[in-house]
Design a protein around this motif. Sequence first.
Motif, short mmCIF file in Angstrom:
data_model
loop_
_atom_site.label_atom_id
_atom_site.label_comp_id
_atom_site.label_asym_id
_atom_site.label_seq_id
_atom_site.Cartn_x
_atom_site.Cartn_y
_atom_site.Cartn_z
N ASP A 134 0.77 -1.13 -0.13
CA ASP A 134 0.14 -0.21 0.07
C ASP A 134 0.80 1.16 -0.10
OD1 ASP A 134 -2.81 -0.80 -0.15
OD2 ASP A 134 -3.00 -1.02 1.95
N LYS A 135 1.73 1.34 1.08
CA LYS A 135 2.75 2.51 0.82
C LYS A 135 3.63 2.65 -0.33
CE LYS A 135 1.85 3.40 5.36
NZ LYS A 135 1.14 4.80 5.57
N ILE A 136 4.02 1.65 -0.90
CA ILE A 136 4.87 1.87 -2.24
C ILE A 136 4.15 2.11 -3.40
CG2 ILE A 136 6.20 0.51 -3.72
CD1 ILE A 136 7.30 -0.86 -1.31
N ALA A 137 2.78 1.58 -3.39
CA ALA A 137 1.94 1.93 -4.44
C ALA A 137 1.33 3.30 -4.54
CB ALA A 137 0.69 0.97 -4.38
N ALA A 138 1.50 4.00 -3.47
CA ALA A 138 0.86 5.32 -3.23
C ALA A 138 2.20 6.25 -3.80
CB ALA A 138 0.66 5.52 -1.60
N ILE A 139 3.44 5.92 -3.80
CA ILE A 139 4.45 6.88 -4.09
C ILE A 139 4.28 7.00 -5.80
CG2 ILE A 139 6.86 7.02 -4.30
CD1 ILE A 139 7.20 5.12 -2.18
N GLN A 140 4.02 8.45 -6.13
CA GLN A 140 3.76 8.86 -7.39
C GLN A 140 5.26 8.84 -8.29
OE1 GLN A 140 0.81 9.12 -8.64
NE2 GLN A 140 0.18 8.33 -6.48
N ASP A 141 6.27 9.26 -7.90
CA ASP A 141 7.50 9.37 -8.47
C ASP A 141 8.03 8.01 -8.95
OD1 ASP A 141 10.81 9.63 -8.27
OD2 ASP A 141 9.69 11.27 -9.69
N THR A 146 10.64 2.95 -6.98
CA THR A 146 11.56 1.81 -7.11
C THR A 146 12.84 1.81 -6.03
OG1 THR A 146 11.39 2.02 -9.56
CG2 THR A 146 13.36 1.01 -8.88
N LYS A 147 13.37 2.90 -5.53
CA LYS A 147 14.32 3.17 -4.55
C LYS A 147 13.51 2.52 -3.16
CE LYS A 147 17.46 6.17 -2.07
NZ LYS A 147 16.96 5.38 -0.74
N ALA A 148 12.35 3.14 -2.93
CA ALA A 148 11.77 2.54 -1.82
C ALA A 148 11.47 1.18 -1.57
CB ALA A 148 10.33 3.34 -1.57
N ALA A 149 11.05 0.47 -2.83
CA ALA A 149 10.92 -0.84 -2.95
C ALA A 149 12.09 -1.67 -2.95
CB ALA A 149 10.35 -1.16 -4.32
N LEU A 163 3.32 -6.17 -9.09
CA LEU A 163 2.46 -6.52 -7.88
C LEU A 163 2.09 -5.81 -6.89
CD1 LEU A 163 2.91 -10.20 -6.42
CD2 LEU A 163 2.35 -8.54 -5.08
N LEU A 164 3.18 -5.18 -6.38
CA LEU A 164 3.26 -3.99 -5.37
C LEU A 164 2.17 -3.14 -5.75
CD1 LEU A 164 6.99 -3.78 -4.28
CD2 LEU A 164 4.91 -5.05 -3.23
N ASN A 165 2.17 -2.64 -7.10
CA ASN A 165 1.20 -1.55 -7.52
C ASN A 165 -0.33 -1.99 -7.55
OD1 ASN A 165 3.04 0.32 -8.23
ND2 ASN A 165 3.62 -0.41 -10.13
#
Length: 231
Positions: A134-141, A146-149, A163-165
């Motif tokens: 959820d947190k990674i999918a919410a990142i727009q940039d 990719t870095k956060a993931a 999958l994360l999206n």
Amino acid sequence: MASIGDLVVNLTADSTKMNKAMDEAKQRLMDFAKVVAVAAAASVTRFLQVGSALDDMSQRTGVSVEALSGLSYVAKMSDTSLESLQGSLIKMTKLLGEAQSGSKAAAEALAGIGLSSRELQGLKPDEQFARIADKIAAIQDPAAKTKAAMDVFGKSAAEILPLLNQGSDGIAKMMQEAEDLGLVLDSSTAAAAATTADAIDRLIMAVDAVAVKFGAAFAPALTAVAESFAR
């Protein structure tokens, strides 16, 4: 009036037709039995492969077989390999363990997506995965995403981004779809598949060992014969 000869001829012809029909029916039954046997063998092989793989993966990641069955379906629908999913889950579990042990780097990786080890503590691994998704999918940039993931899931993160999206809602929906389709295995079934696969592997190794010993016993005689022919 038909003669006895005509009657015999007619009966013989009818008998021949009946025998031919029976032979054809028998052949069809045999062909059907072969198809069933091949299908059964393929089903058993697939059962052993899938069940054993999920059992091994469950032990490596700490995620239940049931959850992994659903997640593997989500991965396939998201064009993500099972190997990448497994590597990411292992990395995630390791990171969360380090964060709970006081690792500053692990805590910073979680903070980067707006989470803490305290928030994830007590959740099942698949639930932790969904929260992080959820947190990674919410990142727009895209670059930041990719870095956060990668900070959480390691090098294989880029491969599981589709999958994360999906986010937790999308993941839950597809996992339910897998359940409805009968694709979810339970732990006991996967364990049975792993046990059977291990037994077959032991049998194959035993047969190989016997073959090696058999070859060793006959090697001197074969060597002598070969040298005799050479001379």
